[in-house]
Design a protein around this motif. Structure first.
Motif, PDB file in Angstrom:
ATOM      1  N   ASP A  16       0.838  -1.203   0.000  1.00 18.19           N
ATOM      2  CA  ASP A  16       0.000   0.000   0.000  1.00 18.19           C
ATOM      3  C   ASP A  16       0.873   1.254   0.000  1.00 18.19           C
ATOM      4  OD1 ASP A  16      -1.338  -2.306   1.357  1.00 18.19           O
ATOM      5  OD2 ASP A  16      -3.065  -0.972   1.275  1.00 18.19           O
ATOM      6  N   CYS A  17       2.020   1.172   0.628  1.00 25.64           N
ATOM      7  CA  CYS A  17       2.950   2.290   0.742  1.00 25.64           C
ATOM      8  C   CYS A  17       3.477   2.755  -0.614  1.00 25.64           C
ATOM      9  CB  CYS A  17       4.124   1.895   1.636  1.00 25.64           C
ATOM     10  SG  CYS A  17       4.923   0.341   1.124  1.00 25.64           S
ATOM     11  N   VAL A  18       3.651   1.822  -1.521  1.00 25.69           N
ATOM     12  CA  VAL A  18       4.198   2.128  -2.843  1.00 25.69           C
ATOM     13  C   VAL A  18       3.287   3.085  -3.600  1.00 25.69           C
ATOM     14  CG1 VAL A  18       4.849   1.135  -5.070  1.00 25.69           C
ATOM     15  CG2 VAL A  18       5.442  -0.065  -2.954  1.00 25.69           C
ATOM     16  N   GLU A  19       1.994   2.879  -3.471  1.00 24.29           N
ATOM     17  CA  GLU A  19       1.011   3.695  -4.199  1.00 24.29           C
ATOM     18  C   GLU A  19       1.060   5.169  -3.816  1.00 24.29           C
ATOM     19  OE1 GLU A  19      -1.686   2.910  -6.648  1.00 24.29           O
ATOM     20  OE2 GLU A  19      -0.030   1.499  -6.904  1.00 24.29           O
ATOM     21  N   VAL A  20       1.399   5.478  -2.576  1.00 19.63           N
ATOM     22  CA  VAL A  20       1.334   6.869  -2.117  1.00 19.63           C
ATOM     23  C   VAL A  20       2.680   7.595  -2.161  1.00 19.63           C
ATOM     24  CG1 VAL A  20      -0.676   6.429  -0.652  1.00 19.63           C
ATOM     25  CG2 VAL A  20       1.623   6.234   0.322  1.00 19.63           C
ATOM     26  N   CYS A  21       3.752   6.880  -2.408  1.00 23.55           N
ATOM     27  CA  CYS A  21       5.084   7.501  -2.392  1.00 23.55           C
ATOM     28  C   CYS A  21       5.255   8.452  -3.579  1.00 23.55           C
ATOM     29  CB  CYS A  21       6.169   6.428  -2.429  1.00 23.55           C
ATOM     30  SG  CYS A  21       7.840   7.117  -2.378  1.00 23.55           S
ATOM     31  N   PRO A  22       5.489   9.737  -3.306  1.00 25.61           N
ATOM     32  CA  PRO A  22       5.608  10.705  -4.400  1.00 25.61           C
ATOM     33  C   PRO A  22       6.947  10.650  -5.140  1.00 25.61           C
ATOM     34  CG  PRO A  22       5.922  11.817  -2.318  1.00 25.61           C
ATOM     35  CD  PRO A  22       5.546  10.390  -1.997  1.00 25.61           C
ATOM     36  N   VAL A  23       7.937   9.957  -4.583  1.00 28.82           N
ATOM     37  CA  VAL A  23       9.258   9.925  -5.223  1.00 28.82           C
ATOM     38  C   VAL A  23       9.727   8.519  -5.600  1.00 28.82           C
ATOM     39  CG1 VAL A  23      10.050  12.104  -4.235  1.00 28.82           C
ATOM     40  CG2 VAL A  23      10.434   9.975  -2.982  1.00 28.82           C
ATOM     41  N   ASP A  24       8.865   7.536  -5.476  1.00 34.03           N
ATOM     42  CA  ASP A  24       9.183   6.166  -5.880  1.00 34.03           C
ATOM     43  C   ASP A  24      10.486   5.659  -5.272  1.00 34.03           C
ATOM     44  OD1 ASP A  24       6.880   6.174  -7.454  1.00 34.03           O
ATOM     45  OD2 ASP A  24       7.956   6.887  -9.222  1.00 34.03           O
ATOM     46  N   CYS A  25      10.580   5.724  -3.947  1.00 34.90           N
ATOM     47  CA  CYS A  25      11.815   5.316  -3.269  1.00 34.90           C
ATOM     48  C   CYS A  25      11.746   3.916  -2.671  1.00 34.90           C
ATOM     49  CB  CYS A  25      12.216   6.336  -2.215  1.00 34.90           C
ATOM     50  SG  CYS A  25      11.084   6.469  -0.828  1.00 34.90           S
ATOM     51  N   PHE A  26      10.755   3.112  -3.081  1.00 38.56           N
ATOM     52  CA  PHE A  26      10.640   1.741  -2.595  1.00 38.56           C
ATOM     53  C   PHE A  26      11.317   0.772  -3.554  1.00 38.56           C
ATOM     54  CE2 PHE A  26       7.408   3.696  -0.035  1.00 38.56           C
ATOM     55  CZ  PHE A  26       7.475   2.989   1.150  1.00 38.56           C
ATOM     56  N   TYR A  27      11.937  -0.237  -2.967  1.00 36.31           N
ATOM     57  CA  TYR A  27      12.623  -1.275  -3.728  1.00 36.31           C
ATOM     58  C   TYR A  27      12.111  -2.619  -3.251  1.00 36.31           C
ATOM     59  CZ  TYR A  27      15.388   2.382  -5.690  1.00 36.31           C
ATOM     60  OH  TYR A  27      15.755   3.509  -6.379  1.00 36.31           O
ATOM     61  N   GLU A  28      11.979  -3.554  -4.203  1.00 37.37           N
ATOM     62  CA  GLU A  28      11.282  -4.793  -3.912  1.00 37.37           C
ATOM     63  C   GLU A  28      12.183  -6.018  -3.874  1.00 37.37           C
ATOM     64  OE1 GLU A  28       7.385  -7.277  -5.437  1.00 37.37           O
ATOM     65  OE2 GLU A  28       8.387  -5.939  -6.846  1.00 37.37           O
ATOM     66  N   GLY A  29      12.129  -6.682  -2.731  1.00 35.23           N
ATOM     67  CA  GLY A  29      12.749  -7.981  -2.598  1.00 35.23           C
ATOM     68  C   GLY A  29      11.694  -9.051  -2.779  1.00 35.23           C
TER      69      GLY A  29
END
Length: 113
Positions: A16-29
């Motif tokens: 859910d966090c990925v959808e709201v991040c304005p700078v796309d700073c999530f990385y997926e394992g």
């Protein structure tokens, strides 16, 4: 200040966090997400979106154990910009203790959708 993803994300990976991040700073394992500390703008919009309550600011003492983990794997895993499917058993894993030692996977996530 930056935000970090905690151990409770392991095997939950709700995204859910990925959808709201304005700078796309999530990385997926394979079985968790991390936040790149150099890309996070400290807005905090991701924290209340996490059903597993697995995101905290780095100023919170509970975040110390995973700060290096977030930094290391954000440099290795692929960037994720859209919410994917949560694992079918995510709710069963929410709140399980000692997931980092027993269930953490170094494999990258499947960002093909």
């Amino acid at each position: 200040m930056t935000y970090v993803v905690l151990e409770n994300c392991i095997k939950c990976k709700y995204m859910d966090c990925v959808e709201v991040c304005p700078v796309d700073c999530f990385y997926e394992g394979e079985n968790m997400l991390v936040i790149h500390p150099d890309e996070c703008i400290d807005c905090g919009v991701c924290e209340p979106e996490c059903p597993a309550e697995a995101i905290l600011p780095d100023t919170d003492p509970a975040s110390e154990a995973v700060m290096e983990l977030n930094k290391k794997w954000a440099d290795i895993w692929p960037n994720i910009t859209r919410m994917g499917e949560k694992p079918a058993d995510a709710d069963e894993w929410n709140g399980v203790s000692d997931k980092l030692a027993k269930h953490f996977s170094e494999k990258p996530g499947d960002t093909d959708g």
